[in-house]
Write an enzyme that holds these catalytic residues in place. Structure first.
Site, PDB file in Angstrom:
ATOM      1  N   PRO A 157      34.424  27.946  32.196  1.00 32.19           N
ATOM      2  CG  PRO A 157      35.473  25.759  32.520  1.00 32.19           C
ATOM      3  CD  PRO A 157      35.491  27.325  32.833  1.00 32.19           C
ATOM      4  CD  GLU A 158      28.790  30.695  31.123  1.00 31.41           C
ATOM      5  OE1 GLU A 158      27.760  30.416  30.902  1.00 31.41           O
ATOM      6  OE2 GLU A 158      29.434  31.636  30.590  1.00 31.41           O
ATOM      7  CE  LYS A 192      28.414  29.010  36.389  1.00 30.88           C
ATOM      8  NZ  LYS A 192      28.635  30.249  36.561  1.00 30.88           N
ATOM      9  CG  HIS A 215      50.011  25.958  33.839  1.00 27.94           C
ATOM     10  ND1 HIS A 215      50.542  27.014  34.712  1.00 27.94           N
ATOM     11  CD2 HIS A 215      50.383  26.611  32.383  1.00 27.94           C
ATOM     12  CE1 HIS A 215      51.258  27.598  34.200  1.00 27.94           C
ATOM     13  NE2 HIS A 215      51.061  27.449  32.748  1.00 27.94           N
ATOM     14  NE  ARG A 244      43.465  34.139  34.465  1.00 30.63           N
ATOM     15  CZ  ARG A 244      42.564  35.374  34.172  1.00 30.63           C
ATOM     16  NH1 ARG A 244      41.755  35.083  33.233  1.00 30.63           N
ATOM     17  NH2 ARG A 244      42.566  36.458  35.164  1.00 30.63           N
ATOM     18  NE  ARG A 274      31.922  37.595  34.623  1.00 32.63           N
ATOM     19  CZ  ARG A 274      31.720  36.406  34.514  1.00 32.63           C
ATOM     20  NH1 ARG A 274      30.779  35.608  35.289  1.00 32.63           N
ATOM     21  NH2 ARG A 274      32.300  35.853  33.299  1.00 32.63           N
TER      22      ARG A 274
END
Ligand code: ZN
Length: 290
Positions: A2-3, A69, A111, A130, A280
């Site tokens: 998420p940005e 963020k 999760h 994650r 990246r």
């Protein structure tokens, strides 16, 4: 990951449901408890779980805002204040639901890691497949000084001068332009997806060294970053892999991508190339970007 636009949409989604509510219980998943016991600090960072609970439980959520963020929650109890801050890592998300079972997305439900019971009957639930996300409960922001170094929000007027100042500094002047715009001390909240999308719109190759860019190109890059971030917010974010906003809905920004996650350039129809820059995976079009 998420940005800024995705985090802004999460914030807008949860704010009306939790603002003014008081946290009446905090529950951690077995993974969070086991992580703490083994010294790994899974998700809850910087304090013990007991301290985290002491700094959040029975506190009222009096303000919610996003910076870069991160989402910040200002908490208050008997004139005492705390700040809870959250970074979603790769796959973090918040849901506001009456019960855990009400999360409609199986992977997220399975999760869950932190449940904040609220006095309005809802639960604020943090899920993270994650587990790269982070939640901290701070006495004040000085307890976590790296957030004080974040650039101004890209939409405010001083952001451009700040960007020019930082990107032309010794730290970034000899680096590829993409490395500069990914750094949140230069521009707040621009991650990999939006950096790729801004650079194709600016017509600038991600590998170009900052000192080789003209003033006009530097300005164009900044303007395009701001524009793609704004488009991202307006489109409900880019839904790549596991991103959902707080209502379990996906954004549509990915439909406007010109290069990120594409094989064919959305602008010229040529082949999109990929190259790893600063760890990246960068998508770009050698035809449209010089
Ligand atoms: Zn192209």
């Amino acid at each position: 990951m998420p940005e800024l636009p995705e985090v802004e949409n999460v914030k807008r989604g949860i704010e009306p449901k939790i603002l003014g509510a008081t946290i009446t219980d905090v529950t951690f998943s077995e993974k969070v408890i086991a992580g703490k016991n083994s010294g790994k600090a899974t998700i809850i960072k910087g304090t013990s779980l007991e301290t985290f609970k002491e700094r959040t439980n029975q506190y009222k959520i009096v303000q919610i805002y996003r910076r870069s963020k991160y989402i910040f929650f200002e908490l208050e109890k008997n004139n005492e204040t705390k700040i809870m801050m959250c970074h979603f890592g790769m796959t973090g998300a918040f849901f506001t639901v009456p019960e855990l079972e009400d999360i409609g997305i199986e992977t997220h439900k399975k999760h869950w890691h932190v449940i904040f019971q609220l006095d309005n009957g809802l639960k604020l639930i943090y899920t993270d497949i994650r587990r790269f996300g982070e939640i901290r409960a701070l006495e004040d922001l000085h307890e976590y000084p790296s957030v004080l170094k974040i650039a101004p929000e890209p939409f405010v007027t001083e952001a451009y001068d700040h960007y020019l100042d930082k990107i032309l500094s010794k730290k970034f002047i000899s680096k590829p332009i993409k490395v500069g715009i990914l750094d949140h001390t230069v521009i707040a909240g621009c991650g990999n997806i939006y950096a790729c999308e801004a650079l194709i719109r600016a017509g600038v190759l991600p590998t170009r060294i900052v000192s080789d860019l003209t003033q006009i190109e530097l300005k164009r890059v900044f303007k395009e970053v701001v524009q793609v971030l704004q488009d991202g917010i307006d489109s409900g974010g880019s839904s790549i892999s596991d991103y959902y906003n707080a209502d379990g809905e996906k954004g549509t920004m990915q439909e406007k991508h010109l290069v990120y996650g594409k094989k064919i350039c959305g602008q010229c129809g040529g082949t999109v190339h990929q190259q790893v820059i600063a760890t990246r995976n960068t998508h770009y079009c050698p035809n449209c970007q010089k």
